[in-house]
Motif scaffolding. Structure first.
Motif, short mmCIF file in Angstrom:
data_model
loop_
_atom_site.label_atom_id
_atom_site.label_comp_id
_atom_site.label_asym_id
_atom_site.label_seq_id
_atom_site.Cartn_x
_atom_site.Cartn_y
_atom_site.Cartn_z
N MET A 354 0.85 -1.19 0.00
CA MET A 354 0.00 0.00 0.00
C MET A 354 0.88 1.24 0.00
N SER A 355 1.20 1.73 -1.19
CA SER A 355 2.04 2.92 -1.35
C SER A 355 1.17 4.15 -1.52
N PHE A 356 0.51 4.54 -0.45
CA PHE A 356 -0.34 5.74 -0.46
C PHE A 356 -0.57 6.15 0.98
N GLY A 357 -1.14 7.35 1.15
CA GLY A 357 -1.44 7.82 2.49
C GLY A 357 -2.08 9.18 2.46
N LYS A 358 -2.68 9.56 3.58
CA LYS A 358 -3.36 10.85 3.67
C LYS A 358 -3.43 11.29 5.14
N ALA A 385 5.42 5.22 4.36
CA ALA A 385 5.26 6.14 5.49
C ALA A 385 4.86 7.56 5.08
N GLY A 386 5.14 7.96 3.83
CA GLY A 386 4.77 9.30 3.38
C GLY A 386 5.98 10.19 3.15
N ASN A 387 5.75 11.31 2.45
CA ASN A 387 6.83 12.14 1.93
C ASN A 387 6.84 13.57 2.43
N GLU A 388 6.32 13.80 3.62
CA GLU A 388 6.23 15.19 4.10
C GLU A 388 7.36 15.59 5.03
N ALA A 389 8.39 14.73 5.18
CA ALA A 389 9.49 14.99 6.11
C ALA A 389 8.96 15.28 7.49
N THR A 390 7.98 14.47 7.90
CA THR A 390 7.23 14.72 9.13
C THR A 390 7.41 13.56 10.10
N ASP A 391 7.40 13.88 11.38
CA ASP A 391 7.43 12.87 12.43
C ASP A 391 6.02 12.33 12.61
N VAL A 392 5.77 11.11 12.13
CA VAL A 392 4.42 10.55 12.19
C VAL A 392 4.07 10.01 13.57
N ASP A 393 5.00 10.15 14.52
CA ASP A 393 4.64 9.91 15.91
C ASP A 393 3.82 11.09 16.44
N GLU A 394 4.00 12.25 15.80
CA GLU A 394 3.32 13.47 16.26
C GLU A 394 2.22 13.93 15.31
N THR A 395 2.37 13.61 14.02
CA THR A 395 1.38 14.02 13.01
C THR A 395 0.74 12.77 12.41
N GLU A 396 -0.57 12.70 12.44
CA GLU A 396 -1.26 11.50 11.98
C GLU A 396 -1.11 11.29 10.47
N PHE A 433 12.99 13.81 2.08
CA PHE A 433 11.53 13.98 2.05
C PHE A 433 10.80 12.99 2.94
N SER A 434 11.47 11.94 3.41
CA SER A 434 10.79 10.82 4.05
C SER A 434 10.20 11.18 5.41
N ASN A 435 8.99 10.67 5.66
CA ASN A 435 8.46 10.71 7.02
C ASN A 435 9.27 9.76 7.89
N TYR A 436 9.18 9.98 9.18
CA TYR A 436 9.95 9.19 10.14
C TYR A 436 9.17 9.09 11.44
N LYS A 464 11.00 8.41 -7.26
CA LYS A 464 11.44 8.45 -5.87
C LYS A 464 10.25 8.69 -4.95
N GLY A 465 10.39 8.24 -3.73
CA GLY A 465 9.32 8.39 -2.76
C GLY A 465 9.27 7.18 -1.84
N THR A 466 8.59 7.32 -0.72
CA THR A 466 8.39 6.15 0.13
C THR A 466 7.53 5.12 -0.60
N SER A 467 6.83 5.55 -1.64
CA SER A 467 6.11 4.61 -2.51
C SER A 467 7.03 3.59 -3.13
#
Length: 566
Positions: A354-358, A385-396, A433-436, A464-467
């Protein structure tokens, strides 16, 4: 500037190293499969993995790819496509009685019985905002007095409403892209005339020597724009302009959506009872759809034919790819994702990519129950995991492993971030770009400059991408399930994650999107990057779990009393 297309987790525009040499491009083809000690690249060591598997027997494994579509005519994919053994192609009859007519290669939940397909959809925050706008906008709300259901709806709407506000940075970003696109189209027109062809790459353009000032100006302007926007040297002019146009149109529509609701594309095409999860027998058998680029690329990474001496080699050597089309241009719908997971499980998939997310998931309950359904049936899910360079422990970020109603994490779910290599782009080991997330990203895998199949009989290219990182992991999971078929999904996940511990967790990297140096162990649960050889070595030491099928708990609410309409 780092905008990305959230639905697919492909990074469309990112400031990257400019690679203009054909020799360098060729050297990077398949780097993700290489070995650090032998080849000098932080790949997954697939060659050593197959050396370890020498003389061992494998069994075919079905991998479902929930995505945008797949080109079934691609030379490197034709032989590895799943074919429904109980369905007779093209006879208009539901031969296997599963409710889906002529589902030979999989199913398309973004179409209708007349053969029409949904291409684009609004983002979920926009859909949410307008769904509850009349109910909550312009009224004084006392949250404490709201019933539980209304309170949950209000909180979702308020969060969406807050994010609907367009800031100056977004406006400047759109203006920049539109200006760049206008200039590119002008240069492109001149270059096509001067070169005498309609399609070219930046590599080809760099080698071309213009004979007049118009050509020189167009070449300089075009290449300068490419360096600024970060497109790769082997991207064609047609690809670049189409991606920028799609991005700009989507961004403009999203910015205008607070005042003007976007068209309900789903209602016009699919016409299902969306809020009824048991209205599930909709769609058609067209697994290609109008834009199969993303799904075709993902599928090639997992299992492109390793024996035909064409194009590329996938990670796994004995897989069958089942395409379940459920991801439009824009945000996917929770209902389609839930039903796609169930379709894959019911038709024999043992791994689902599943290479997608929102950022919003109003019907998360449906997706959670589908993940739980896959868990009960011993199916492994691999998610980007997504490409917003975001900590997904803090951002859903959705879908995720947290099963809300069960108050636990699914043990069949792997969330994958994207790694890179010092030879590539900006030279960072973790993709910028990777989420973490220490708790919610399990492992990193190669996701930058990944060469794989494109739509077209013999077309290939880099994305390129987490996809791209997720299918690398899905391929390794399929490899383990193929050679060690008695291991459970939980054990396969364990082997994959244990393989990452071979990374030196004291190595410092840049936290994505920043100049802050951290250890890899702070960015994901395992503190490392996947290694196929090590994962197989771990798998070889495991004894099959004894699963008591009588004690397997299936979700109760979703897919209840639902049968095909005869």
């Amino acid at each position: 500037m780092r905008p990305s297309v959230r639905k697919s987790n492909i990074v469309i525009v990112a400031c990257l190293f400019w690679a203009g040499q054909t020799q360098a491009q060729n050297a990077l083809k398949g780097w993700h499969l290489k070995d650090l000690q032998q080849d000098g690249y932080y790949g997954i060591s697939i060659g050593n993995a197959y050396t370890f598997l020498k003389d061992k027997k494998s069994t075919p494994v079905i991998v479902a790819v929930i995505d945008s579509g797949i080109d079934t005519t691609q030379e490197d994919l034709r032989s590895i496509l799943w074919r429904n053994p109980k369905e007779i192609p093209g006879n208009g009859i539901d031969d296997d009685g599963n409710g889906y007519i002529d589902d030979v290669y999989g199913w398309n939940f973004l179409g209708n019985i007349d053969g029409n397909n949904l291409k684009k959809a609004a983002d979920e925050k926009t859909r949410l905002y307008h769904r509850y706008k009349n109910k909550f906008s312009g009224t004084s709300i006392n949250e404490d007095s709201l019933p539980k259901t209304d309170k949950a709806q209000y909180n979702l709407w308020a969060k969406a409403a807050k994010e609907m506000t367009v800031n100056s940075e977004e406006q400047a970003e759109l203006m920049f892209v539109e200006m760049a696109l206008k200039a590119l189209k002008k240069h492109d027109k001149t270059l096509q005339q001067e070169l005498g062809k309609t399609e070219f790459t930046c590599e080809q353009l760099e080698k071309w020597q213009p004979s007049n000032s118009h050509g020189k100006q167009a070449k300089l302007g075009y290449l300068s724009s490419m360096k600024l926007l970060g497109f790769e040297g082997d991207d064609t002019n047609a690809f670049i302009i189409s991606q920028l146009s799609e991005y700009a149109d989507g961004k403009k529509e999203s910015m205008e959506a607070r005042d003007v609701p976007p068209p309900d594309y789903r209602e016009k095409v699919i016409k299902d009872d969306y809020y009824n999860i048991n209205d599930r027998f909709y769609g058609n058998a067209d697994v290609m759809g109008p834009n199969p680029l993303h799904g075709t690329h993902v599928s090639g990474i997992i299992g492109a034919d390793r024996t035909n001496n064409l194009g590329i080699e996938g990670v796994a050597d004995n897989v069958k790819i089942m395409m379940v089309r459920a991801i439009p241009d824009g945000d996917e719908y929770d209902k389609d994702v839930a039903l796609a997971i169930k379709y894959a499980v019911d038709n024999g998939a043992r791994v689902i990519n599943m290479s997608f997310g929102k950022a919003f998931s109003p019907e998360k309950k449906w997706v959670d129950e589908a993940i739980q359904y896959a868990e009960a049936k011993d199916v492994l899910i691999v998610h980007a995991a997504g490409n917003e360079a975001t900590d997904v422990d803090e951002t859903e970020n959705f879908p995720n492993a947290q099963l809300l109603e069960c108050n636990r994490r699914a043990d069949n779910f792997i969330n994958v971030g994207a790694s890179s290599d010092p030879h590539i782009g900006d030279g960072k080991l973790i993709a910028d770009f990777s989420n973490y997330g220490k708790a919610n990203v399990d492992v990193f895998a190669p996701g930058v400059k990944i060469y794989s199949t494109f739509p077209g009989k013999s077309d290939y290219g880099f994305l390129k991408g987490t996809s791209m990182a997720a299918p690398v992991v899905a391929g390794v999971a399929a490899l383990i399930r193929s050679y060690y078929p008695d291991l459970s999904a939980r054990q396969v996940k364990y082997a994959i994650e244990k393989s990452a511990y071979s990374c030196d967790t004291t190595v410092t990297v840049y936290k994505p999107g920043t100049k802050e140096k951290v250890t890899i162990s702070t960015l994901c649960e395992t503190g490392g990057m996947i290694n196929a050889r090590t994962a197989l070595e771990v798998a070889a030491t495991l004894q099959p779990e004894i699963r008591d099928k009588k004690k397997v708990t299936l979700p109760k609410a979703t897919f209840k009393n639902s049968k095909p309409v005869k």
